[in-house]
Design a protein around this motif. Sequence first.
Motif, PDB file in Angstrom:
ATOM      1  N   VAL A  75       0.840  -1.203   0.000  1.00  0.00           N
ATOM      2  CA  VAL A  75       0.000   0.000   0.000  1.00  0.00           C
ATOM      3  C   VAL A  75       0.875   1.252   0.000  1.00  0.00           C
ATOM      4  N   ASN A  79       0.888   4.043  -2.960  1.00  0.00           N
ATOM      5  CA  ASN A  79       0.695   5.476  -2.672  1.00  0.00           C
ATOM      6  C   ASN A  79       1.785   6.319  -3.312  1.00  0.00           C
ATOM      7  N   GLN A 107     -10.103  -6.656   1.306  1.00  0.00           N
ATOM      8  CA  GLN A 107     -10.587  -5.335   1.732  1.00  0.00           C
ATOM      9  C   GLN A 107      -9.426  -4.449   2.197  1.00  0.00           C
ATOM     10  N   GLN A 108      -8.449  -5.017   2.903  1.00  0.00           N
ATOM     11  CA  GLN A 108      -7.296  -4.232   3.357  1.00  0.00           C
ATOM     12  C   GLN A 108      -6.492  -3.690   2.168  1.00  0.00           C
ATOM     13  N   CYS A 110      -7.694  -2.878  -0.603  1.00  0.00           N
ATOM     14  CA  CYS A 110      -8.498  -1.831  -1.240  1.00  0.00           C
ATOM     15  C   CYS A 110      -8.204  -0.448  -0.663  1.00  0.00           C
ATOM     16  N   ALA A 111      -7.420  -0.378   0.413  1.00  0.00           N
ATOM     17  CA  ALA A 111      -6.987   0.919   0.949  1.00  0.00           C
ATOM     18  C   ALA A 111      -5.973   1.585   0.023  1.00  0.00           C
ATOM     19  N   ALA A 112      -5.377   0.818  -0.868  1.00  0.00           N
ATOM     20  CA  ALA A 112      -4.406   1.372  -1.813  1.00  0.00           C
ATOM     21  C   ALA A 112      -5.146   2.200  -2.869  1.00  0.00           C
TER      22      ALA A 112
END
Length: 127
Positions: A75, A79, A107-108, A110-112
């Motif tokens: 992630v 970023n 889901q984790q 998907c924070a990217a």
Amino acid sequence: RGASTLCVSSQVGCRQGCTFCATGRMGIIRSLTSDEILAQLFYARKITRLVDLPSIDNVVFMGMGEPSDNIPNVVSAANAMVDPERFAMARTKVTISTVAPHPGVFQQLCAAPCAVAWSVHAVRDTL
């Protein structure tokens, strides 16, 4: 077309053990840091400029390793790739490909700030 896609690795080896994958058969050695992941893009871009290859306009986390086993560094690297002050790639040009073992892990990822591709398959025929 004048552009290309770079597959980056997130680990040395992989613990998932997918029988169709040579990396999976070697086991996990270690996860890469976000800097090591970004170095792959940095040096690939440099090489394409030096030897007049098509520029890299897409990055896929689909090299060695399973991104869901290295979420913080993956992630962080994603970023940096889309940060206008660093690599300035479009969010639509970065994809994390994963076999995330369950929806919570997916889901984790998907924070990217990019696309996430979930490969749903069985690692063994008996499954």
